[in-house]
Design a protein around this motif. Structure first.
Motif, PDB file in Angstrom:
ATOM      1  N   VAL A   1       0.838  -1.191   0.000  1.00 20.95           N
ATOM      2  CA  VAL A   1       0.000   0.000   0.000  1.00 20.95           C
ATOM      3  C   VAL A   1       0.878   1.248   0.000  1.00 20.95           C
ATOM      4  O   VAL A   1       0.531   2.282  -0.542  1.00 20.95           O
ATOM      5  CB  VAL A   1      -0.982  -0.024   1.195  1.00 20.95           C
ATOM      6  CG1 VAL A   1      -0.255  -0.149   2.501  1.00 20.95           C
ATOM      7  CG2 VAL A   1      -1.871   1.204   1.197  1.00 20.95           C
ATOM      8  N   VAL A   2       2.055   1.107   0.615  1.00 21.82           N
ATOM      9  CA  VAL A   2       3.013   2.207   0.521  1.00 21.82           C
ATOM     10  C   VAL A   2       4.392   1.615   0.277  1.00 21.82           C
ATOM     11  O   VAL A   2       4.736   0.551   0.797  1.00 21.82           O
ATOM     12  CB  VAL A   2       3.019   3.094   1.799  1.00 21.82           C
ATOM     13  CG1 VAL A   2       3.471   2.314   3.004  1.00 21.82           C
ATOM     14  CG2 VAL A   2       3.914   4.298   1.616  1.00 21.82           C
ATOM     15  N   GLU A   3       5.141   2.292  -0.552  1.00 25.57           N
ATOM     16  CA  GLU A   3       6.490   1.817  -0.827  1.00 25.57           C
ATOM     17  C   GLU A   3       7.411   3.027  -0.901  1.00 25.57           C
ATOM     18  O   GLU A   3       7.221   3.913  -1.730  1.00 25.57           O
ATOM     19  CB  GLU A   3       6.515   1.047  -2.150  1.00 25.57           C
ATOM     20  CG  GLU A   3       7.871   0.419  -2.422  1.00 25.57           C
ATOM     21  CD  GLU A   3       7.764  -0.798  -3.332  1.00 25.57           C
ATOM     22  OE1 GLU A   3       6.831  -0.808  -4.169  1.00 25.57           O
ATOM     23  OE2 GLU A   3       8.589  -1.718  -3.219  1.00 25.57           O
ATOM     24  N   MET A   4       8.385   3.047   0.003  1.00 22.14           N
ATOM     25  CA  MET A   4       9.356   4.140   0.002  1.00 22.14           C
ATOM     26  C   MET A   4      10.679   3.571  -0.471  1.00 22.14           C
ATOM     27  O   MET A   4      11.148   2.578   0.066  1.00 22.14           O
ATOM     28  CB  MET A   4       9.502   4.740   1.410  1.00 22.14           C
ATOM     29  CG  MET A   4       8.193   5.237   1.997  1.00 22.14           C
ATOM     30  SD  MET A   4       8.340   5.709   3.727  1.00 22.14           S
ATOM     31  CE  MET A   4       9.050   7.357   3.581  1.00 22.14           C
ATOM     32  N   THR A   5      11.245   4.198  -1.480  1.00 20.08           N
ATOM     33  CA  THR A   5      12.457   3.648  -2.065  1.00 20.08           C
ATOM     34  C   THR A   5      13.602   4.650  -1.990  1.00 20.08           C
ATOM     35  O   THR A   5      13.418   5.811  -2.382  1.00 20.08           O
ATOM     36  CB  THR A   5      12.213   3.286  -3.551  1.00 20.08           C
ATOM     37  OG1 THR A   5      10.915   2.696  -3.660  1.00 20.08           O
ATOM     38  CG2 THR A   5      13.252   2.297  -4.045  1.00 20.08           C
ATOM     39  N   ASP A   6      14.708   4.193  -1.457  1.00 16.75           N
ATOM     40  CA  ASP A   6      15.945   4.973  -1.533  1.00 16.75           C
ATOM     41  C   ASP A   6      15.794   6.364  -0.902  1.00 16.75           C
ATOM     42  O   ASP A   6      16.228   7.361  -1.464  1.00 16.75           O
ATOM     43  CB  ASP A   6      16.351   5.113  -3.017  1.00 16.75           C
ATOM     44  CG  ASP A   6      17.868   5.255  -3.146  1.00 16.75           C
ATOM     45  OD1 ASP A   6      18.563   4.940  -2.164  1.00 16.75           O
ATOM     46  OD2 ASP A   6      18.335   5.693  -4.206  1.00 16.75           O
ATOM     47  N   ILE A   7      15.158   6.401   0.269  1.00 15.97           N
ATOM     48  CA  ILE A   7      14.869   7.694   0.904  1.00 15.97           C
ATOM     49  C   ILE A   7      16.094   8.210   1.665  1.00 15.97           C
ATOM     50  O   ILE A   7      16.676   7.495   2.478  1.00 15.97           O
ATOM     51  CB  ILE A   7      13.704   7.550   1.907  1.00 15.97           C
ATOM     52  CG1 ILE A   7      12.466   6.963   1.252  1.00 15.97           C
ATOM     53  CG2 ILE A   7      13.399   8.887   2.579  1.00 15.97           C
ATOM     54  CD1 ILE A   7      11.795   7.862   0.259  1.00 15.97           C
ATOM     55  N   SER A   8      16.468   9.435   1.386  1.00 16.48           N
ATOM     56  CA  SER A   8      17.543  10.091   2.155  1.00 16.48           C
ATOM     57  C   SER A   8      17.056  11.440   2.666  1.00 16.48           C
ATOM     58  O   SER A   8      16.374  12.172   1.954  1.00 16.48           O
ATOM     59  CB  SER A   8      18.784  10.305   1.282  1.00 16.48           C
ATOM     60  OG  SER A   8      19.343   9.077   0.920  1.00 16.48           O
TER      61      SER A   8
END
Lengths: 354, 531, 338
Positions: free
Chosen positions: B19-26
């Motif tokens: 439902v949520v996907e956070m990718t490569d968060i800085s």
């Protein structure tokens, strides 16, 4: 050379001093002999500068006390009322005595007035430190009721006194210098000595900057708060006596009216932040001089004197906007956002979790 | 660490889309990289726990997801679509609701308003109070919460306020519900009630992000775990496939650094004192407790002894230290100093008895940042003497100079503002302040957190030599190696209870990890080590 | 903190407990105390003085304090957010002097009144922006506004200007009969209308509830998605508007414009709001309570005038004492809750 210039610019007293110099310059342009000080045949100093020093004395005296209060993150709105109370007490004692010219009577009157001021200060200190009421609210009570108390003492009359020793306080001269100026200078020196030669100043600043860290370091804030509110009220009492003596009358309604605002303004112009912490008595001195010079300038330039308030409004606004976090953030952004860092600075405070 | 970062648990049965996907968060703050290319995802109908110690990046990740912080780089997808939130309101509108630890509701308004405000029913241009109360009552009923919607929120307990916050979140028709330490102020029954609500929400397909310091609760409620450490992803795991000890290890990590060198040296030297005679008891706390902070706990600290407090964040380690340091007042129990019972109501009284507490929260409770290094060093000593007995300036200068030298504080001069020093040097200034009062017991709460390796080693050495000279030290650190290296004795806390109290005669990190993870839950383990 | 599911404490609690509850709530406690105080004062006055217990004495409270009611309305909005507005007295003076000057110059009363309301609202907007955008403390920002307004007064006219505009004169003199030889002025109706609007806005609009929310916790309000920024600025606009309206009513009442008028009125307004049960730290209070606060202040003056020998300073001392009592009451009631 460039470095010294930058250092001077970033000094906390630079802007207040610059403001003072600008105001003085305006005066000198308007009245060429403005800065001249003459000695009259009684050996007293005379001149516009002396006027500024004398008329600014009450504001300065209160501002000194206010500086300490503000350094603890507080504020004292009741000082104007304390002025009125002190004047009322002194005048009614002097008038009530058969011999108003007797220095002994005047001494008793002055001491009683100051003792009552002290009581007022302790009351404020009690509300703030023991009951934990916000300073602005706690002192609002006496700001309202104080004038009523003063009127109660004068029974609603304007008490005109004719007492040479009492008059000396407001309009006398000591070694050629106005007594009020001497008193103000002595108080400034004394408070500076008291706070900087003992640890009072350090502890006041510490509590103002970080109350919790100070508590954990064992600093007793309660005693400090009592002290600063007491000092502030006693100084307000002294200022009230000078004002009353200068007018040779106690006017419960008008003695010291709005002086709390001038005093706060002087402190703020002098670079002591309203959020408390580091304070500068020198800054307060400069601030008080700026305000008094502003008043004088309005006279000399020929603007209707009552318009002074508009200028004060402008100064308050300018100082506040300059001190505003928004402004400093904007300035910081300008300074850092050179070509090297194109990324917009969206920097929330890192969360401090326990 | 990079090799473990790829650890990822399988998607749930039926292979639904996250439902949520956070990718490569800085995300960076000045001087800190709070999140370093972290991946995170949540599936509908799952409870997902986010785990990590102080500074791991949990709250930053949550705030990035809820639009409070803007992200520097990386992609957030919601139901497959890329989104960028510029504020909490937008995230809320997109179906992400958050219930914070410190209830972020309005205690001065009614329960109904707290549930409904922002989408209140209207009638004739104004708020329809009757409908609003009715609707709120329905929602509360769904949570089996039998309270009057017209009552003021702050007339209820924190637990109920917490549930009202959840009621609000539910009414927003949340697809994702974030519960940030919802249980930290709840008692056992209240937690059970909360879990019942969480389970029913889960069944209705809501994805729930659960953050808690209580391992038992995490294991009870969550399906999936993501572990962060120092702003980086350690891995994503299925809860029932991850042993507690492995979880704790993933959270705490093993610091393999230049410190090993020093570590062994100190450790071997310490072996001698540890095997010496039993030290005389200096401070003995018996059943001290504070409601909502720590269950009754016994701790003794001998003269010249270094006692380490080990446990996860929220285990009660700081709370115990604050009680002994007089910073918080205990609700019960007894404290004895030199065998005499004593009540410490303020830090000032503790200082009078030469007990110093150095806060973990250096900036908020430790240094006075607008004052100079010298002022900060003399502050506690001066406060103890009273304002009318100033320490002569010459003596102040000597004190400052000697501590700057002894602790190797890097500052342009004693007149520099502490604000302008680095974290490690600020910590040393704080230490100097406490050393200046010549404490008999020095309580150090995470003195080495967030400072560089060099300063860390120096502080460790200092602790060691202080104890050598007879000072008692209560030492708290999230880094177990550090605790092991310095302590004569180690008290282990878990879920606000003491679970072990053991002499450090060569305990290994793994044993300590096991205690922190399982504690008294497996009595044979404790008995085995504590003997 | 017992179990959650055990049901409400409310079931079967008796009336006495409920009364105690209502009186010790920070929301309703202070205002109820004020109500009781008002009734007591009226009763004491009625026992002590002949002719005190008359309807007209009660109505005169409204007639004499219509402008103060309007001021207190604006101040309530501001204080509910935890702010303060020190400029209201000066703005009242500015309004009277603008009115007097422009009417003297032959402007039409309608235009003058609208212009005054526009100017004072704009001043409020400036103050609000200073507070919200530049994070200047409300105390200081409104202090600057106070200086500005007083200064502008002096620039417009130093001396008192009498208003002889027929409309203003009629507003001052007209009495609206209520039967039984009772009457009120149009100003009372304006003040009561303003009061009704304020009650509705605070109770029934999201803006109103956000005003309370800011006083409770600005951050929570923001996280709940309420329009806190806009609201925080708007309350100062409202206070500015109310000051302007109060200024117009004051001009009706005194038929003059004078730079030194209404000095210290901000303190009366603040006192009325506090005595009316609004917490100075914000978040709790009712605008009707503030109106009641005004009536209490008015009643003090009425009693003192009936007493005859007592003089005006007692008013200030009584107000200060009441302030003290209510501030301590607030402190006690709120600290019990947290």
């Amino acid at each position: 050379m460039r470095n010294t210039l930058i250092q001077a610019l970033s000094h906390r007293l630079f802007w207040p001093l610059a403001l003072l110099v600008i105001l003085l310059t305006v005066n000198v342009i308007a009245v060429p002999g403005f800065l001249a000080i003459t000695i009259n045949n009684e050996g007293h100093l005379f001149g516009s500068v002396i006027d500024i020093l004398r008329n600014g004395a009450p504001t300065l005296i209160i501002a000194v006390g206010m500086t300490l209060v503000i350094a603890t993150r507080g504020i004292d709105l009741s000082v104007g009322s304390v002025c009125a109370i002190a004047g009322a007490v002194a005048c009614s004692i002097i008038l009530g005595s058969p011999n108003p010219g007797d220095p002994g009577v005047v001494t008793v009157a002055v001491l009683t007035a100051l003792a009552l001021s002290l009581v007022v200060g302790l009351w404020n200190g009690f509300l703030v430190s023991v009951l934990g009421i916000q300073p602005i609210i706690a002192t609002l009570i006496l700001m309202t009721a104080g004038r009523g108390i003063a009127m109660l003492i004068t029974e609603g009359q304007i008490l005109t006194v004719d007492s040479a020793p009492f008059k000396f306080l407001g309009s006398g001269f000591l070694a050629g210098v106005p007594v009020a100026t001497v008193v103000a200078a002595a108080i400034l020196g004394l408070v500076a000595l008291l706070t900087r030669r003992t640890a009072l100043g350090l502890l006041i600043e510490s509590v103002g900057i970080n109350p919790e860290a100070s508590r954990q370091a064992g600093v007793r804030a309660r005693g400090l708060l009592f002290t600063v509110y007491a000092v502030c009220a006693v100084l307000a009492g002294i200022a009230g006596l000078i004002l009353t003596s200068n007018q040779t009358a106690a006017d419960a309604n008008n003695t010291g009216l709005f002086i709390e605002l001038d005093a706060i303004l002087a402190v703020v112009i002098g670079g002591t932040a309203l959020s408390g912490g580091r304070y500068s008595l020198t800054g307060t001195l400069v601030g008080a001089l700026v305000i008094q010079t502003l008043v004088t300038t309005v006279y000399t330039v020929g603007i209707p004197p009552i318009a002074t308030m508009v200028f004060k409004a402008a100064v308050v606004t300018a100082v506040c906007l300059l001190q505003s976090p928004t402004t400093s953030a904007a300035l910081a952004r300008r300074r850092t956002a050179g070509p090297a860092s194109p990324r917009p600075v969206a920097t929330p405070e890192p969360a401090v979790t326990r | 660490m990079t090799d473990t970062a790829s650890t990822r648990a399988p998607a749930p049965q039926g292979n639904p889309d996250p439902v949520v996907e956070m990718t490569d968060i800085s995300i960076s703050f000045p001087g800190v990289k709070a999140l370093d290319s972290v991946d995170f995802r949540m599936f509908p109908g799952e409870v997902h726990s986010l785990m990590g110690e102080n500074g791991a990046g949990k709250s930053t990740l949550i705030k990035a997801l809820t639009g409070v912080y803007s992200i520097d780089s990386g992609v957030v997808r919601l139901g497959g679509l890329q989104v960028t939130f510029s504020g909490p309101a937008q995230a809320q509108a997109a179906g992400i609701s958050t219930v914070y630890q410190e209830v972020n509701l309005l205690g001065n308004l009614t329960v109904a308003e707290n549930v409904m405000l922002g989408r209140e029913p209207r009638r004739r241009g104004g708020i329809d109070w009757k409908a609003m109360r009715q609707r709120a009552a329905e929602i509360l009923e769904g949570l089996h919460l039998d309270i009057d919607p017209a009552s003021l929120l702050n007339s209820h307990s924190l637990a109920i306020q917490q549930l009202v916050a959840i009621a609000r979140a539910i009414d927003i028709q949340a697809k994702i519900l974030i519960l940030d330490e919802p249980t930290s102020s709840l008692d056992v029954e209240e937690v059970a009630e909360l879990f019942r609500v969480i389970r029913s929400l889960k069944e209705s397909g809501v994805a729930i992000l659960f953050v808690s310091h209580f391992l038992d609760q995490v294991y009870e409620i969550s399906d999936r775990l993501t572990v962060l450490r120092n702003g980086q992803l350690v891995g994503e795991y299925m809860t029932d496939e991850l042993l507690r000890i492995d979880l704790v290890q993933a959270m705490i990590g093993k610091e393999l650094s230049a410190l090993d060198d020093l570590g062994s040296r100190v450790h071997s030297a310490e072996g001698e004192t540890a095997t010496g005679s039993v030290p005389e008891t200096f401070v003995a706390a018996k059943a001290i407790t504070r409601k909502g902070a720590i269950s009754p706990v016994d701790i003794t600290i001998g003269a010249g002894e270094v006692v380490g407090l080990a446990g996860l964040l929220g285990s009660g380690r700081t709370e115990v230290a604050r009680l002994i340091g007089g910073v918080d007042r205990p609700d019960g129990g007894q404290l004895k100093v030199d065998g005499r019972p004593l009540r410490l109501r303020t830090p000032r009284q503790a200082i009078k008895h030469r007990i110093a507490y150095s806060s973990e929260n250096r900036r908020a409770e430790g240094i006075v940042d607008e004052l100079t290094v010298r002022d900060n060093i003399v502050l506690a000593l001066q406060a103890d003497r009273g304002w009318f007995r100033p320490i002569p300036r010459k003596r102040q200068d000597e004190l400052a100079a000697s501590y700057i030298e002894a602790l190797n504080i890097k500052t342009p001069s004693a007149d520099a503002l502490v604000r302008n020093l680095s974290g490690g040097n600020q910590q040393k200034v704080l230490l100097a302040r406490w050393l200046a009062i010549a404490p008999r017991l020095l309580i150090l709460d995470e003195p080495t957190r967030g400072i560089d390796v060099g300063a860390k080693a120096e502080i460790q050495k200092l602790v060691y030599s202080l104890a050598e000279n007879g000072m008692s030290v209560l030492f708290i650190s999230a880094e177990l190696e550090e605790v092991l290296r310095l302590s004569n004795r180690i008290v282990v806390l878990r879920d606000r209870k003491k679970v072990a109290d053991l002499v450090n005669d060569g305990i290994g990190v793994d044993q300590l990890l096991a205690l922190i993870a399982e504690g008294a839950a497996e009595p044979e383990l404790e008995a085995g080590v504590a003997s | 903190m017992s179990a959650v599911a055990t049901g409400p404490v409310a079931t079967g609690r008796n009336l006495g407990a409920r009364i105690v509850d209502v009186f010790t709530s920070p929301k309703s406690g202070p205002v109820l105390v004020t109500g009781v105080l008002f009734l007591l004062m009226f009763a004491v006055g009625g026992v002590r003085y002949r002719g005190f217990l008359s309807g007209q004495v009660f109505l005169n409270l409204f007639i004499d304090n219509a402008y103060l009611i309007v001021l207190a309305i604006g101040m309530t909005f501001v204080i509910l957010t935890g702010g303060i507005d020190l400029s209201v007295g000066a703005v009242v003076a500015l309004s009277t002097i603008i009115a007097a000057r422009l009417l003297q110059a032959g402007w039409s009363p309608g235009v003058v009144i609208l212009l005054i309301l526009a100017i004072t609202s704009a001043l409020g907007l400036l103050v609000g922006l200073m507070i919200h955008v530049f994070e200047v403390q409300p105390f200081i920002a409104t202090l600057a506004a106070m200086f500005l307004a007083r200064g502008l007064c002096y620039i417009i006219a130093k001396e008192s200007i009498t208003i002889d505009n027929p409309f203003f004169v009629s507003m001052a003199n007209v009495r609206i009969p209520l039967g039984y030889r009772l009457s009120i002025t149009p100003s009372v109706i304006i003040a009561l209308l303003a009061l009704a609007v304020a009650v509705w806005v605070l109770q029934y609009t999201r803006f109103g509830r956000t005003t309370y929310a800011i006083g409770g916790s600005e951050q929570s309000g923001m996280l709940m998605g309420l329009p806190t920024s806009r609201t925080k600025v708007l309350v100062y606009v409202i206070s500015g508007f109310c000051s302007g309206l109060a200024g117009v009513l004051y001009a009706f009442y005194t038929l003059s414009g004078y730079a030194l008028t209404a000095v210290g009125t901000e303190l009366d307004a603040i006192a009325a709001v506090v005595i009316g049960g609004t917490l100075l730290t914000g978040g709790y209070g009712f605008v009707l309570g503030s109106a009641l606060g005004v009536l209490v202040l008015g009643l003090i003056q009425t009693i003192l005038s009936f007493e005859g020998s007592l003089s005006s300073w007692w008013t200030k001392i009584f107000i200060g004492a009441l302030l003290l009592v209510f501030i301590i009451l607030q402190k006690v009631l709120t600290s019990r809750r947290t």
